[in-house]
Enzyme design. Structure first.
Site, PDB file in Angstrom:
ATOM      1  CE  LYS A  14      -2.296  -0.841   3.856  1.00  0.00           C
ATOM      2  NZ  LYS A  14      -1.717  -2.128   4.279  1.00  0.00           N
ATOM      3  NE  ARG A  89      -3.826  -1.145  10.290  1.00  0.00           N
ATOM      4  CZ  ARG A  89      -2.768  -0.581   9.703  1.00  0.00           C
ATOM      5  NH1 ARG A  89      -2.822   0.651   9.272  1.00  0.00           N
ATOM      6  NH2 ARG A  89      -1.666  -1.260   9.528  1.00  0.00           N
ATOM      7  NE  ARG A 128       7.540  -3.069   6.092  1.00  0.00           N
ATOM      8  CZ  ARG A 128       6.223  -2.841   6.014  1.00  0.00           C
ATOM      9  NH1 ARG A 128       5.715  -2.337   4.916  1.00  0.00           N
ATOM     10  NH2 ARG A 128       5.425  -3.136   7.004  1.00  0.00           N
ATOM     11  NE  ARG A 134       7.066  -0.645   9.837  1.00  0.00           N
ATOM     12  CZ  ARG A 134       5.886  -0.510   9.250  1.00  0.00           C
ATOM     13  NH1 ARG A 134       5.802   0.041   8.059  1.00  0.00           N
ATOM     14  NH2 ARG A 134       4.800  -0.927   9.849  1.00  0.00           N
ATOM     15  NE  ARG A 145       2.311  -4.445  11.447  1.00  0.00           N
ATOM     16  CZ  ARG A 145       2.950  -4.111  10.342  1.00  0.00           C
ATOM     17  NH1 ARG A 145       4.032  -4.759   9.988  1.00  0.00           N
ATOM     18  NH2 ARG A 145       2.520  -3.116   9.603  1.00  0.00           N
TER      19      ARG A 145
HETATM   20  P1  AMP Z   1       1.163   0.659   9.072  1.00  0.00           P
HETATM   21  O1  AMP Z   1       2.419   1.378   8.759  1.00  0.00           O
HETATM   22  O2  AMP Z   1      -0.024   1.182   8.321  1.00  0.00           O
HETATM   23  O3  AMP Z   1       1.293  -0.831   8.944  1.00  0.00           O
HETATM   24  O4  AMP Z   1       0.833   0.946  10.624  1.00  0.00           O
HETATM   25  C1  AMP Z   1       1.748   0.616  11.640  1.00  0.00           C
HETATM   26  C2  AMP Z   1       1.011   0.496  12.971  1.00  0.00           C
HETATM   27  O5  AMP Z   1       0.396   1.750  13.285  1.00  0.00           O
HETATM   28  C3  AMP Z   1      -0.120  -0.512  13.004  1.00  0.00           C
HETATM   29  O6  AMP Z   1       0.318  -1.829  13.244  1.00  0.00           O
HETATM   30  C4  AMP Z   1      -0.965   0.038  14.156  1.00  0.00           C
HETATM   31  O7  AMP Z   1      -0.382  -0.237  15.406  1.00  0.00           O
HETATM   32  C5  AMP Z   1      -0.851   1.547  13.922  1.00  0.00           C
HETATM   33  N1  AMP Z   1      -1.919   2.033  13.014  1.00  0.00           N
HETATM   34  C6  AMP Z   1      -1.763   2.624  11.802  1.00  0.00           C
HETATM   35  N2  AMP Z   1      -2.941   2.946  11.271  1.00  0.00           N
HETATM   36  C7  AMP Z   1      -3.883   2.555  12.164  1.00  0.00           C
HETATM   37  C8  AMP Z   1      -5.305   2.581  12.174  1.00  0.00           C
HETATM   38  N3  AMP Z   1      -6.011   3.091  11.151  1.00  0.00           N
HETATM   39  N4  AMP Z   1      -5.934   2.079  13.266  1.00  0.00           N
HETATM   40  C9  AMP Z   1      -5.249   1.582  14.313  1.00  0.00           C
HETATM   41  N5  AMP Z   1      -3.907   1.496  14.354  1.00  0.00           N
HETATM   42  C10 AMP Z   1      -3.235   1.981  13.285  1.00  0.00           C
END
Ligand code: AMP
Length: 192
Positions: A14, A89, A128, A134, A145
């Site tokens: 994404k 989400r 990654r 990360r 996740r």
């Molecule tokens: P991402 O980079 O989008 O995978 O997000 C990394 C982490 O940020 C996720 O595993 C969640 O802990 C938090 N996070 C990001 N976006 C959301 C969301 N819309 N709702 C809840 N947690 C989020």
């Protein structure tokens, strides 16, 4: 205004595609993961609050995410479109998003999902982890996740299917080929 939600599990690509789409159409890319990571890096009160949750692979609370998105929308006057990456989400977030967009006067235009098989997702996330280090890309957290995705986020497919805005693209292959497929769907929707 075109409101695109780029949808898919962690590791679907994404982020990479959202940047390219935002550049091509001159839309604003909003990654809630990036916003939260920057809060953590800057050790803001919000960052300190969400650090442990993020590092465990859990989802941050809906209330916090809604506040973040409200401030994004308020601080983006004159934007021609949004590419939302990582939000919503949960069904609750999707419902709140509908309320926020109603205030702006433009609904969700398209939810475009990147479809990638589970083993490929894990491989990509582990890769990654090595490349970017990360904290939430360890094997245990990756599994968590993906569980969060299946439990909380996948129901959005049905939610947006019912709204009539859900479309899917196969997300394996070269970045450019996937981008071409995505832009084909976007262009078709834009020209409706
Ligand atoms: P991402 O980079 O989008 O995978 O997000 C990394 C982490 O940020 C996720 O595993 C969640 O802990 C938090 N996070 C990001 N976006 C959301 C969301 N819309 N709702 C809840 N947690 C989020």
């Amino acid at each position: 205004m075109f409101n695109l939600i780029l949808f898919g599990p962690p590791g679907a690509g994404k982020g990479t595609q959202a940047i390219k789409i935002a550049e091509k159409y001159n839309w604003k890319h909003v990654s809630t993961g990036d916003i939260l990571r920057s809060e953590v890096a800057n050790q803001t009160p919000l960052g300190l609050e969400v650090k442990a949750v993020m590092e465990s692979g859990q989802l941050v609370s809906d209330d916090l995410l809604v506040k973040i998105m409200e401030s994004v929308f308020t601080n983006s006057p004159g934007v021609g479109g949004f590419v939302l990456d990582g939000f919503p989400r949960t069904v609750k977030q999707a419902q709140e998003l509908a309320v926020m967009l109603e205030k702006i006067g433009y609904p969700v235009s398209l939810v475009l999902a990147l479809n990638v098989n589970e083993q490929e997702l894990v491989n990509r996330l582990l890769k990654r982890a090595q490349e970017q280090g990360r904290k939430d890309d360890t094997e245990e957290v990756i599994t968590n996740r993906l569980v969060q995705y299946h439990h909380h986020t996948k129901p959005l497919i049905d939610f947006y299917h019912k709204v009539g805005v859900y479309e899917e693209v196969f997300g394996e292959g070269s970045v450019d080929d996937i981008f071409t497929k995505l832009t084909r769907v976007i262009d078709r929707k834009k020209n409706l």
